[in-house]
Scaffold this motif. Structure first.
Motif, PDB file in Angstrom:
ATOM      1  N   GLY A 250       0.808  -1.212   0.000  1.00  0.00           N
ATOM      2  CA  GLY A 250       0.000   0.000   0.000  1.00  0.00           C
ATOM      3  C   GLY A 250       0.841   1.262   0.000  1.00  0.00           C
ATOM      4  O   GLY A 250       0.503   2.255  -0.668  1.00  0.00           O
ATOM      5  N   GLN A 251       1.948   1.236   0.713  1.00  0.00           N
ATOM      6  CA  GLN A 251       2.840   2.390   0.734  1.00  0.00           C
ATOM      7  C   GLN A 251       3.434   2.652  -0.649  1.00  0.00           C
ATOM      8  O   GLN A 251       3.540   3.813  -1.083  1.00  0.00           O
ATOM      9  N   TYR A 252       3.811   1.597  -1.356  1.00  0.00           N
ATOM     10  CA  TYR A 252       4.352   1.775  -2.716  1.00  0.00           C
ATOM     11  C   TYR A 252       3.276   2.316  -3.658  1.00  0.00           C
ATOM     12  O   TYR A 252       3.544   3.185  -4.491  1.00  0.00           O
ATOM     13  N   LEU A 253       2.069   1.810  -3.526  1.00  0.00           N
ATOM     14  CA  LEU A 253       0.978   2.334  -4.350  1.00  0.00           C
ATOM     15  C   LEU A 253       0.755   3.818  -4.058  1.00  0.00           C
ATOM     16  O   LEU A 253       0.557   4.629  -4.970  1.00  0.00           O
ATOM     17  N   ARG A 254       0.789   4.174  -2.804  1.00  0.00           N
ATOM     18  CA  ARG A 254       0.579   5.568  -2.408  1.00  0.00           C
ATOM     19  C   ARG A 254       1.669   6.473  -2.999  1.00  0.00           C
ATOM     20  O   ARG A 254       1.387   7.576  -3.477  1.00  0.00           O
ATOM     21  N   LEU A 255       2.930   5.999  -2.957  1.00  0.00           N
ATOM     22  CA  LEU A 255       4.033   6.795  -3.481  1.00  0.00           C
ATOM     23  C   LEU A 255       3.865   7.104  -4.960  1.00  0.00           C
ATOM     24  O   LEU A 255       4.308   8.152  -5.440  1.00  0.00           O
ATOM     25  N   GLU A 298      -0.559  -5.915  11.812  1.00  0.00           N
ATOM     26  CA  GLU A 298       0.724  -5.241  11.592  1.00  0.00           C
ATOM     27  C   GLU A 298       0.702  -4.440  10.293  1.00  0.00           C
ATOM     28  O   GLU A 298       1.339  -3.390  10.192  1.00  0.00           O
ATOM     29  N   SER A 299      -0.027  -4.917   9.289  1.00  0.00           N
ATOM     30  CA  SER A 299      -0.101  -4.187   8.024  1.00  0.00           C
ATOM     31  C   SER A 299      -0.717  -2.818   8.219  1.00  0.00           C
ATOM     32  O   SER A 299      -0.337  -1.848   7.549  1.00  0.00           O
ATOM     33  N   ARG A 300      -1.669  -2.729   9.115  1.00  0.00           N
ATOM     34  CA  ARG A 300      -2.319  -1.445   9.373  1.00  0.00           C
ATOM     35  C   ARG A 300      -1.340  -0.447   9.982  1.00  0.00           C
ATOM     36  O   ARG A 300      -1.383   0.752   9.668  1.00  0.00           O
ATOM     37  N   GLN A 301      -0.454  -0.920  10.827  1.00  0.00           N
ATOM     38  CA  GLN A 301       0.564  -0.053  11.412  1.00  0.00           C
ATOM     39  C   GLN A 301       1.542   0.439  10.345  1.00  0.00           C
ATOM     40  O   GLN A 301       1.915   1.617  10.318  1.00  0.00           O
ATOM     41  N   ILE A 302       1.947  -0.460   9.460  1.00  0.00           N
ATOM     42  CA  ILE A 302       2.882  -0.089   8.388  1.00  0.00           C
ATOM     43  C   ILE A 302       2.228   0.927   7.461  1.00  0.00           C
ATOM     44  O   ILE A 302       2.845   1.927   7.065  1.00  0.00           O
ATOM     45  N   LEU A 303       0.973   0.691   7.123  1.00  0.00           N
ATOM     46  CA  LEU A 303       0.267   1.568   6.196  1.00  0.00           C
ATOM     47  C   LEU A 303       0.026   2.951   6.794  1.00  0.00           C
ATOM     48  O   LEU A 303      -0.059   3.946   6.077  1.00  0.00           O
ATOM     49  N   ALA A 304      -0.051   3.019   8.112  1.00  0.00           N
ATOM     50  CA  ALA A 304      -0.298   4.306   8.777  1.00  0.00           C
ATOM     51  C   ALA A 304       0.962   5.142   8.929  1.00  0.00           C
ATOM     52  O   ALA A 304       0.874   6.343   9.233  1.00  0.00           O
ATOM     53  N   ALA A 305       2.131   4.541   8.709  1.00  0.00           N
ATOM     54  CA  ALA A 305       3.391   5.276   8.889  1.00  0.00           C
ATOM     55  C   ALA A 305       3.490   6.408   7.867  1.00  0.00           C
ATOM     56  O   ALA A 305       3.102   6.258   6.711  1.00  0.00           O
ATOM     57  N   THR A 306       4.023   7.541   8.314  1.00  0.00           N
ATOM     58  CA  THR A 306       4.150   8.711   7.440  1.00  0.00           C
ATOM     59  C   THR A 306       5.579   8.940   6.974  1.00  0.00           C
ATOM     60  O   THR A 306       5.847   9.895   6.244  1.00  0.00           O
ATOM     61  N   ASP A 307       6.499   8.070   7.383  1.00  0.00           N
ATOM     62  CA  ASP A 307       7.903   8.269   7.039  1.00  0.00           C
ATOM     63  C   ASP A 307       8.433   7.173   6.110  1.00  0.00           C
ATOM     64  O   ASP A 307       9.640   6.940   6.024  1.00  0.00           O
ATOM     65  N   PHE A 308       7.531   6.496   5.409  1.00  0.00           N
ATOM     66  CA  PHE A 308       7.951   5.392   4.534  1.00  0.00           C
ATOM     67  C   PHE A 308       8.784   5.923   3.370  1.00  0.00           C
ATOM     68  O   PHE A 308       8.434   6.910   2.731  1.00  0.00           O
ATOM     69  N   LYS A 309       9.884   5.220   3.076  1.00  0.00           N
ATOM     70  CA  LYS A 309      10.717   5.565   1.934  1.00  0.00           C
ATOM     71  C   LYS A 309      10.931   4.319   1.091  1.00  0.00           C
ATOM     72  O   LYS A 309      11.163   3.233   1.632  1.00  0.00           O
TER      73      LYS A 309
END
Length: 320
Positions: A250-255, A298-309
């Motif tokens: 989800g983080q990659y999709l968001r980026l 745990e996926s929900r915690q990862i997806l909520a992070a605002t500092d993903f790179k």
């Protein structure tokens, strides 16, 4: 250094405590004709006889065989990330990725050759342990964040099929494709890593599934034929990460501006449903369903992070 399009072909094998399977794979690699230019075995801190198997093979191996030992088990994702990095450092132009529980078809490298002049990311076909074609062909839906099976014979009219996913059990990559998106992301540990990697490459250049059988699955797995794809058995570790890594995906999709909260939630539900079907139809049990829930949390915690790179693109590949 200027290379022709077909030079410096390396294999990267990731292994963990499967010495017997690894021995069979290395025997098949030694029989490849044409041969690769080098082989890198990424050893995920195995505790069995893996090191001895590699040393025995090296004594009579026809090409350089590198034992790349990791300090700890980093999973398939970490192993392939380390292996691709090592291959590039060794001067690889082409990197063929595979797990330890397959064997190579003797003419596989030659079978890839016609497409190596056209594309930078290829996936060949593979046989299952019974010698029957194993099919997984799908396209990745960014709305769902979920791979959707493609119906019918994808090779009915052509020997190549454009896709937007990867499969580290047999994916062949040119160094330019790797440089554009960076190394495989080790944070996945296992599951969703190759799907995500293939999708990232597809944003930059074609990813093509080709009608050439290049690998045999050596490890027999329980599986069922769903008509539009095969479904194998899994493990508690796999069940945890297939849900947990939805957060990374989800983080990659968001980026890349492709994240749809509603669609992604539906895709997460489909992922869980597929795993429940796998439990019931393949493994005949619901034991392990708790790991799906733990991974989802745990996926929900990862997806909520605002500092993903993301993994950084490789601006320069050093060849030594």
């Amino acid at each position: 250094m200027s290379l022709s399009r077909h030079e410096q072909f390396f294999l990267v094998i990731t292994t963990y405590n499967r010495a017997d399977y690894l021995g069979g794979l290395l025997d098949s690699v030694a029989a490849l004709n044409p041969a690769p230019d080098g082989v890198i075995v990424v050893d995920n801190a195995s505790t069995d006889t893996t090191a001895a198997v590699i040393e025995t093979a090296r004594a009579q191996f026809p090409v350089p065989l590198i034992h790349h030992l990791l300090a700890e088990n980093s999973g398939g994702a970490g192993g392939f990330s380390a292996g691709v990095e090592r291959a590039l450092a060794q001067g690889a132009q082409w990197i063929w990725l595979m797990d330890d529980d397959v064997t190579c078809v003797p003419g596989a490298i030659g079978a890839f050759a016609p497409w190596m002049d056209k594309y930078d990311a290829l996936v060949g076909r593979r046989y299952d342990a019974a010698g029957e074609p194993f099919y997984w062909q799908n396209n990745f839906s960014t709305f769902l964040g979920f791979p959707l099976p493609v119906r019918g014979d994808v090779f009915a009219t052509s020997d190549e099929f454009a896709t937007n996913v990867g499969c580290f059990e047999g994916m062949l990559l040119h160094k330019d494709a790797v440089a554009a998106v960076g190394l495989p992301d080790p944070r996945f540990f296992l599951t969703w890593d190759d799907t995500t990697y293939g999708w990232l490459i597809s944003l930059d250049r074609p990813v093509v599934y080709v009608n050439e059988f290049v690998l045999h699955k050596a490890r027999a797995q329980r599986q069922i034929d769903l008509g539009i794809r095969h479904l194998n058995d899994s493990s508690d570790l796999g069940r945890f990460y297939v849900m947990r890594n939805r957060g990374l995906l989800g983080q990659y999709l968001r980026l890349h501006g492709r994240f749809n909260p509603v669609g992604f939630a539906l895709g997460t539900a489909l992922t869980a449903a597929k795993e429940v079907v796998r439990l019931l139809a393949v493994e005949k049990s619901l034991r392990g369903s708790g790991r799906l829930v733990a991974g989802w949390r745990e996926s929900r915690q990862i997806l909520a992070a605002t500092d993903f790179k993301p993994m950084p693109a490789l601006k320069k590949v050093t060849i030594r």
